[in-house]
Design an enzyme around this catalytic site. Structure first.
Site, mmCIF file in Angstrom:
data_model
loop_
_atom_site.group_PDB
_atom_site.id
_atom_site.type_symbol
_atom_site.label_atom_id
_atom_site.label_comp_id
_atom_site.label_asym_id
_atom_site.label_seq_id
_atom_site.Cartn_x
_atom_site.Cartn_y
_atom_site.Cartn_z
ATOM 1 N N HIS A 3 -42.659 17.705 -14.794
ATOM 2 C CA HIS A 3 -41.356 18.333 -14.567
ATOM 3 C C HIS A 3 -41.473 19.459 -13.527
ATOM 4 O O HIS A 3 -40.601 19.636 -12.679
ATOM 5 C CB HIS A 3 -40.823 18.954 -15.864
ATOM 6 N N GLY B 205 -38.075 12.245 -10.972
ATOM 7 C CA GLY B 205 -39.419 11.675 -10.970
ATOM 8 C C GLY B 205 -39.407 10.176 -10.732
ATOM 9 O O GLY B 205 -38.559 9.457 -11.257
ATOM 10 N N MET C 4 -34.877 17.115 -20.024
ATOM 11 C CA MET C 4 -34.565 17.179 -21.456
ATOM 12 C C MET C 4 -35.506 18.168 -22.150
ATOM 13 O O MET C 4 -35.598 18.184 -23.379
ATOM 14 C CB MET C 4 -34.657 15.798 -22.089
ATOM 15 N N GLY C 5 -36.217 18.977 -21.372
ATOM 16 C CA GLY C 5 -37.079 19.995 -21.966
ATOM 17 C C GLY C 5 -38.409 19.439 -22.442
ATOM 18 O O GLY C 5 -38.808 18.336 -22.063
ATOM 19 N N ALA C 6 -39.124 20.226 -23.282
ATOM 20 C CA ALA C 6 -40.510 19.913 -23.671
ATOM 21 C C ALA C 6 -41.309 19.652 -22.398
ATOM 22 O O ALA C 6 -41.927 18.601 -22.225
ATOM 23 C CB ALA C 6 -40.574 18.729 -24.638
ATOM 24 N N LEU C 7 -41.279 20.643 -21.533
ATOM 25 C CA LEU C 7 -41.711 20.441 -20.146
ATOM 26 C C LEU C 7 -43.221 20.336 -20.006
ATOM 27 O O LEU C 7 -43.979 20.988 -20.718
ATOM 28 C CB LEU C 7 -41.187 21.587 -19.282
ATOM 29 N N SER D 113 -45.619 12.574 -20.034
ATOM 30 C CA SER D 113 -44.311 12.334 -20.633
ATOM 31 C C SER D 113 -44.173 13.239 -21.843
ATOM 32 O O SER D 113 -45.158 13.464 -22.576
ATOM 33 C CB SER D 113 -44.207 10.872 -21.091
ATOM 34 N N SER D 114 -42.971 13.739 -22.072
ATOM 35 C CA SER D 114 -42.743 14.549 -23.274
ATOM 36 C C SER D 114 -43.053 13.713 -24.512
ATOM 37 O O SER D 114 -43.452 14.242 -25.545
ATOM 38 C CB SER D 114 -41.297 15.033 -23.327
ATOM 39 N N ARG D 115 -42.855 12.405 -24.417
ATOM 40 C CA ARG D 115 -43.073 11.528 -25.577
ATOM 41 C C ARG D 115 -44.557 11.318 -25.871
ATOM 42 O O ARG D 115 -44.896 10.825 -26.951
ATOM 43 C CB ARG D 115 -42.373 10.181 -25.372
HETATM 44 P P1 AMP Z 1 -37.036 13.967 -18.908
HETATM 45 O O1 AMP Z 1 -37.136 15.379 -19.357
HETATM 46 O O2 AMP Z 1 -38.054 13.064 -19.504
HETATM 47 O O3 AMP Z 1 -35.624 13.435 -18.975
HETATM 48 O O4 AMP Z 1 -37.388 13.969 -17.360
HETATM 49 C C1 AMP Z 1 -36.752 14.837 -16.453
HETATM 50 C C2 AMP Z 1 -37.214 14.512 -15.065
HETATM 51 O O5 AMP Z 1 -38.630 14.655 -14.989
HETATM 52 C C3 AMP Z 1 -36.906 13.066 -14.634
HETATM 53 O O6 AMP Z 1 -36.489 13.060 -13.276
HETATM 54 C C4 AMP Z 1 -38.227 12.387 -14.819
HETATM 55 O O7 AMP Z 1 -38.385 11.263 -13.976
HETATM 56 C C5 AMP Z 1 -39.185 13.495 -14.408
HETATM 57 N N1 AMP Z 1 -40.533 13.241 -14.937
HETATM 58 C C6 AMP Z 1 -40.881 13.020 -16.234
HETATM 59 N N2 AMP Z 1 -42.204 12.769 -16.331
HETATM 60 C C7 AMP Z 1 -42.703 12.835 -15.062
HETATM 61 C C8 AMP Z 1 -44.004 12.654 -14.491
HETATM 62 N N3 AMP Z 1 -45.071 12.364 -15.245
HETATM 63 N N4 AMP Z 1 -44.140 12.783 -13.161
HETATM 64 C C9 AMP Z 1 -43.062 13.070 -12.374
HETATM 65 N N5 AMP Z 1 -41.810 13.253 -12.844
HETATM 66 C C10 AMP Z 1 -41.628 13.134 -14.167
#
Ligand code: AMP
Length: 313
Positions: free
Chosen positions: A50, A168, A43-46, A206-208
């Site tokens: 990611h 992840g 969902m970006g904000a990498l 986390s992006s959050r």
């Molecule tokens: P998101 O952008 O939050 O939807 O995450 C996209 C992908 O990145 C998902 O498969 C998440 O599980 C993975 N992800 C997010 N945070 C982490 C992290 N800290 N370590 C490993 N994978 C992550």
């Protein structure tokens, strides 16, 4: 880390594609040229977590027996259908230009960044829903969330046709649900689960985390600390589910404003162990909690994930 992951990645700007028809054409040509397509949905904000998913496509751990992907595709799409009406869709952080640079620096060839209108041109008559695995943990707290995730990932798999996709373990339930979807719908995609990437103090990236004030950021480390303590108690011989669960919940509650759940669960069925049940060697310690309006999740599986040791006081 394998030699492939260590090897320098050629710096190049990835091709950014917005239109699914253009993506389909590019990938048809790539397949005809014999490329093995690897895919990371985001969902970006990498952040670094990611980017580890990208590394894993280029160099899958030898233990998986998977061959590396040769053409790397990452999607950047804040999927509206996986957000509830009172969740953070409108304020979710967005930084496509920064994301493109980060993805390019790790060797991604194509960034697919569609609009919601292009992803759902005719609405959402077709949905993919995985039952049972979504009955516990985040499922009851986020009605419709996993259905939004499975539907959009199924759409991406249809559009991209990857051989390999990485996700992840930070979103452990999501990974379990998507693995089940792939099995049940016979998607010809190899699924790679990647360990959680953490900040130096143990907080899962986390992006959050960007929402957290400095004070709340400092308190948030209470989550990995609580999980590490539970893992140590379990490794030290405590096997009573109720006792492990209560200690985990108490420690998370002490740091956070509220706890959605803190459970010890079966890593395959996600069913929480209750009461007097004896927790086996392999168990999932999993938490969702809120701080200052931000919802954070984290987990570890005993005997599989190393605890966030730097987080143990
Ligand atoms: P998101 O952008 O939050 O939807 O995450 C996209 C992908 O990145 C998902 O498969 C998440 O599980 C993975 N992800 C997010 N945070 C982490 C992290 N800290 N370590 C490993 N994978 C992550």
């Amino acid at each position: 880390m394998s030699d492939v992951a260590r090897a320098p990645v050629p710096q190049r700007a990835p091709r950014t594609i917005v239109d699914p028809a253009e993506l389909a054409q590019a990938l048809t040509e790539a397949r005809a040229a014999g490329e093995r397509i690897g895919f990371v949905p985001t969902m970006g904000a990498l952040h670094e977590g990611h980017l580890r998913l990208v590394d894993a496509l280029r160099a899958p751990p030898p233990s998986t027996g998977l061959s590396p992907a040769t053409l790397l595709v990452a999607s950047v799409f804040v999927n509206p259908t996986q957000f509830g009406p009172n969740e953070d869709l409108a304020r979710y952080p967005r930084d496509l230009e920064g994301d493109r640079q980060k993805l390019g620096s790790r060797g991604v060839h194509i960034v697919f960044a569609p609009t919601p209108e292009l992803m759902y041109p005719q609405g959402e008559a077709t949905r993919v829903r995985v039952s049972q695995l979504t009955d516990h943990l985040c499922g009851p707290f986020r009605p419709g969330h996993f259905e939004g995730v499975t539907t959009v990932v199924a759409k991406f798999f249809g559009m991209i046709g990857p051989c390999l996709a990485s996700f992840g373990r930070k979103d452990y339930q999501q990974l379990a649900v998507l693995r089940r979807m792939v099995k049940d719908l016979h998607f010809p995609v190899e699924m790679l689960g990647v360990p959680t990437c953490r900040e130096a103090d143990g907080l899962a990236m986390s992006s959050r985390n960007a929402y957290l004030s400095a004070t709340d950021r400092a308190r948030a480390v209470g989550i990995p600390r609580a999980i590490s303590q539970a893992l140590r108690a379990h490794a030290g011989g405590e096997r009573r589910a109720g006792t492990l669960r209560a200690e985990l919940a108490r420690n998370v509650a002490a740091a956070m404003d509220s706890v959605d759940y803190a459970e010890v669960a079966d890593p395959d069925t996600l069913q929480p162990f209750e009461g007097d049940a004896a927790v086996p060697d392999r168990a999932l310690f999993v938490v969702a909690a809120r701080i200052g309006g931000t919802r954070l999740i984290d987990n570890a599986v005993s005997s599989e994930d190393s605890p966030a040791t730097s987080a143990v006081p």
